[in-house]
Motif scaffolding. Structure first.
Motif, PDB file in Angstrom:
ATOM      1  N   PHE A   6       1.482  -3.105   3.980  1.00 16.23           N
ATOM      2  CA  PHE A   6       2.126  -1.831   3.372  1.00 16.23           C
ATOM      3  C   PHE A   6       2.249  -2.360   1.812  1.00 16.23           C
ATOM      4  O   PHE A   6       2.446  -3.461   1.522  1.00 16.23           O
ATOM      5  CB  PHE A   6       3.263  -1.374   4.100  1.00 16.23           C
ATOM      6  CG  PHE A   6       4.648  -1.752   3.619  1.00 16.23           C
ATOM      7  CD1 PHE A   6       5.472  -0.998   3.012  1.00 16.23           C
ATOM      8  CD2 PHE A   6       4.935  -3.276   3.591  1.00 16.23           C
ATOM      9  CE1 PHE A   6       6.526  -1.190   2.426  1.00 16.23           C
ATOM     10  CE2 PHE A   6       6.126  -3.397   3.211  1.00 16.23           C
ATOM     11  CZ  PHE A   6       6.966  -2.549   2.615  1.00 16.23           C
ATOM     12  N   SER A   7       2.448  -1.207   0.846  1.00 14.07           N
ATOM     13  CA  SER A   7       3.062  -1.318  -0.339  1.00 14.07           C
ATOM     14  C   SER A   7       3.674  -0.272  -0.762  1.00 14.07           C
ATOM     15  O   SER A   7       3.371   0.692  -0.092  1.00 14.07           O
ATOM     16  CB  SER A   7       2.105  -1.787  -1.194  1.00 14.07           C
ATOM     17  OG  SER A   7       1.162  -0.830  -1.417  1.00 14.07           O
ATOM     18  N   ASN A   8       4.731  -0.150  -1.432  1.00 21.92           N
ATOM     19  CA  ASN A   8       5.524   0.969  -2.101  1.00 21.92           C
ATOM     20  C   ASN A   8       5.757   0.774  -3.490  1.00 21.92           C
ATOM     21  O   ASN A   8       6.684   0.075  -3.790  1.00 21.92           O
ATOM     22  CB  ASN A   8       6.792   1.153  -1.348  1.00 21.92           C
ATOM     23  CG  ASN A   8       7.426   2.664  -1.586  1.00 21.92           C
ATOM     24  OD1 ASN A   8       7.349   3.006  -2.713  1.00 21.92           O
ATOM     25  ND2 ASN A   8       8.062   3.235  -0.574  1.00 21.92           N
ATOM     26  N   PRO A   9       4.833   1.471  -4.312  1.00 19.90           N
ATOM     27  CA  PRO A   9       4.939   1.010  -5.968  1.00 19.90           C
ATOM     28  C   PRO A   9       6.211   2.040  -6.533  1.00 19.90           C
ATOM     29  O   PRO A   9       6.271   1.848  -7.771  1.00 19.90           O
ATOM     30  CB  PRO A   9       3.452   1.534  -6.244  1.00 19.90           C
ATOM     31  CG  PRO A   9       3.207   2.628  -5.404  1.00 19.90           C
ATOM     32  CD  PRO A   9       3.734   2.348  -3.994  1.00 19.90           C
ATOM     33  N   VAL A  10       6.528   3.047  -5.756  1.00 22.92           N
ATOM     34  CA  VAL A  10       7.535   4.092  -6.521  1.00 22.92           C
ATOM     35  C   VAL A  10       8.728   3.643  -7.229  1.00 22.92           C
ATOM     36  O   VAL A  10       9.226   2.603  -6.953  1.00 22.92           O
ATOM     37  CB  VAL A  10       8.311   5.040  -5.545  1.00 22.92           C
ATOM     38  CG1 VAL A  10       8.832   6.057  -6.298  1.00 22.92           C
ATOM     39  CG2 VAL A  10       6.914   5.665  -4.655  1.00 22.92           C
ATOM     40  N   ASN A 250      10.940   5.471   3.535  1.00 24.70           N
ATOM     41  CA  ASN A 250      10.024   4.671   2.430  1.00 24.70           C
ATOM     42  C   ASN A 250       9.289   3.640   3.086  1.00 24.70           C
ATOM     43  O   ASN A 250       8.515   2.895   2.490  1.00 24.70           O
ATOM     44  CB  ASN A 250      10.959   4.224   1.394  1.00 24.70           C
ATOM     45  CG  ASN A 250      11.773   3.100   1.624  1.00 24.70           C
ATOM     46  OD1 ASN A 250      11.689   2.708   3.030  1.00 24.70           O
ATOM     47  ND2 ASN A 250      12.387   2.438   0.748  1.00 24.70           N
TER      48      ASN A 250
END
Lengths: 383, 383
Positions: A6-10, A250
């Motif tokens: 996973f990644s979460n760039p926000v 998230n």
């Protein structure tokens, strides 16, 4: 712990006065579609803050996103975007507005009928860039790639997800939530609490960080949630609830662990058929899922009781029962109803409520053993 | 809670067998520089896994990154990159290798003398793309934008950071840490524990999520750290430690709260002047910082004692003292020394150790009140 990717760039821009950061977050020269809902942002000063800080920018407004954002409304926005050559979408609102803008971002670039994204699992290859100004601590949509859209003409409410629709940024000023109506605040507390539960209350896989983070969030949402209605202008309470709600969904706490989104999936029918708020549907269904799946979820229920509700006495079975009651009690203390009958929904209405599960052949739960018949039993527990 | 802005775009690929995902993570057609350290990856099978999975790719090897990665070594890599037209950097190792590759990525694109990044705060405008295969749970470098580089010719060890050097991905297979030498495992546990402490042990600002997440990590690192040396082939322990170490320094828990990196900043001189491992320097210094700043940090120290070490009895002062002792005791149980004299460093050596603080005029700590004279007092507590 299970494998995960996973990644979460926000980019999160959190705190007092952060709406003024918008000109530094939106690519300069953008033609912006400023999307919002029913006009509450005109009462709480957010509309004024946004328009003032974006003075001199090319901004087109699009108002009227519904509480359960409608496909038809979104497609009107798509039309305007194409007509005007809009190249950046700014969602200003709660989860509904942000969900709508995610779908609009995808639908504008979609080749074919965008409803296929939901019904045929059509892949989202590209989407327009979007950013969010959050006005409500609840769904976590500001920091994830998921969205839920309703379609009136077919009586459906369906969800999808794509990394292409992560917001580029989320501006989160807790002060703008001071004037959110009480029932919406309560809904947000219950909604975010249950988001954590759906990623936590399954069976243990020795994922210590994820479990401890989930327990942290449950505790914060429970404790601050009980305070916020009496102390609505307390910045710290608002800030803690807002940041907890983002972290609740998230994807962080859900990595490498089994999940169970049964309450969400069953709840959609209550919204579509009876117009209940999303959180209201969850407050009814979660205690039923816990009751029905008490054996499968036993270890985590006991732990939930200990960590969040301070339940330490009694046999395992007694602790499980007390924890289920404490969970339902929490929702009631927040002012939410927890039984179908309180909304006038009767035993004989349940068949229609589980019809979407039957039709789509869903097998829900962390063990994929909740079919439409089990779903019916769960609903029956909640009359 | 203080205002904050942050994002962390690193894609995490976590779990068993994940090195085989490399061909799907590196842009196809890349000319790769495969960077590693002293050759331990040839003993634990990682070298073989990486070369096998990248068969058919254009790969140039660059070995020999030191435990404290050297500027001179990194600049040799920069030379090779330019000469061969390399366009992707793959770091395979622990924090040292990843830190080195971050600096190499920035230095290759830097216009001017890259050492200015450290000494003159020169801004990193662009950097080469990089990815990481982690072989050690410790520094968290795989999931952040920081790097520390040493320069032998000037006897310096300095750090910098830039969002341009976030790894595009971090492949984290806990199984590859089974054979890490005991003292390195212990160093990693202490290092990651203190990373959390440096973002937690200051003064409370009512940031409930951040504090609870930090406490979660401290508890996991403490409990699993005490187990890992006796049970090195236990997957869950390794997985929990690895994921905790990333979360300890991926910026998440440090948002919106005061921080205090005194132990890190003072420790660099012990590494440069006496060759101590990074974690060894921290194990000496942190108890000194806690002792000296016991009043300023009182509330958080008491809470640390309660949550992590189960210290509930006594006056506040007694709890503070017990917690400081328990913290030092933890490091000793992990096999680390905690006094300067145990490394043969004497009282009269301290002036030279605080010279970097004096020279650079650093004011450390969450209140910026630790100058070179206070630093000297802290060192004196640790003889």
């Amino acid at each position: 712990m299970n494998n995960f990717e996973f990644s979460n760039p926000v980019k999160i821009v959190f705190g007092k006065g952060t709406i003024s950061r918008l000109p530094f977050l939106i690519p300069s020269g953008s033609k912006i579609l400023f999307v919002y809902g029913g006009g509450s942002i005109k009462k709480n000063g957010v509309y004024e803050q946004v328009t003032k800080t974006l003075q001199g920018w090319d901004v087109t407004e699009f108002a009227g996103i519904e509480a359960n954002p409608g496909y038809e409304t979104c497609m009107r926005a798509v039309h305007i975007i194409r007509e005007k050559g809009i190249d950046f979408l700014l969602a200003v609102g709660g989860g509904s507005v942000i969900d709508a803008v995610k779908f609009i971002a995808a639908a504008t670039c979609f080749d074919g009928d965008p409803w296929d994204i939901f019904t045929k699992g059509a892949s989202i290859e590209s989407a327009m860039p979007l950013g969010a100004v959050l006005t409500l601590a609840a769904t976590g949509s500001e920091m994830n790639e998921r969205f839920v859209i309703s379609r009136e003409s077919t009586n459906e409410k369906l969800s999808s997800a794509s990394p292409k629709v992560f917001p580029e940024f989320a501006v989160m000023d807790p002060e703008v939530t001071y004037t959110v109506p009480v029932h919406q605040v309560a809904n947000g507390v219950v909604d975010s609490f249950i988001h954590v539960i759906e990623q936590y209350l399954t069976y243990p896989v020795n994922a210590k960080v994820q479990d401890a983070f989930a327990e942290s969030l449950l505790k914060v949402i429970y404790e601050e949630g009980l305070k916020v209605l009496d102390d609505p202008y307390n910045y710290d309470i608002r800030a803690n609830l807002m940041w907890a709600a983002s972290n609740a969904l998230n994807s962080w706490i859900g990595q490498g662990v089994p999940q169970d989104w049964t309450s969400h999936r069953l709840g959609y029918a209550l919204t579509v058929q009876y117009g209940l708020d999303h959180a209201q549907t969850l407050a009814i269904l979660l205690p039923g899922v816990m009751q029905y799946m008490r054996k499968e979820k036993e270890q985590k229920i006991v732990r939930l009781g200990e960590v969040v509700f301070g339940i330490h006495e009694g046999s395992t079975g007694e602790k499980v029962q007390q924890t289920i009651e404490a969970t339902e009690g929490f929702f009631r203390r927040m002012g939410l109803k927890t039984h179908l009958s309180e909304y006038g929904i009767k035993d004989w209405d349940i068949d229609a409520l589980v019809e979407p599960v039957r039709q789509r052949g869903w097998k829900l739960g962390e063990h994929a053993n909740i079919d439409w018949q089990v779903a019916r039993d769960i609903f029956k527990l909640r009359v």
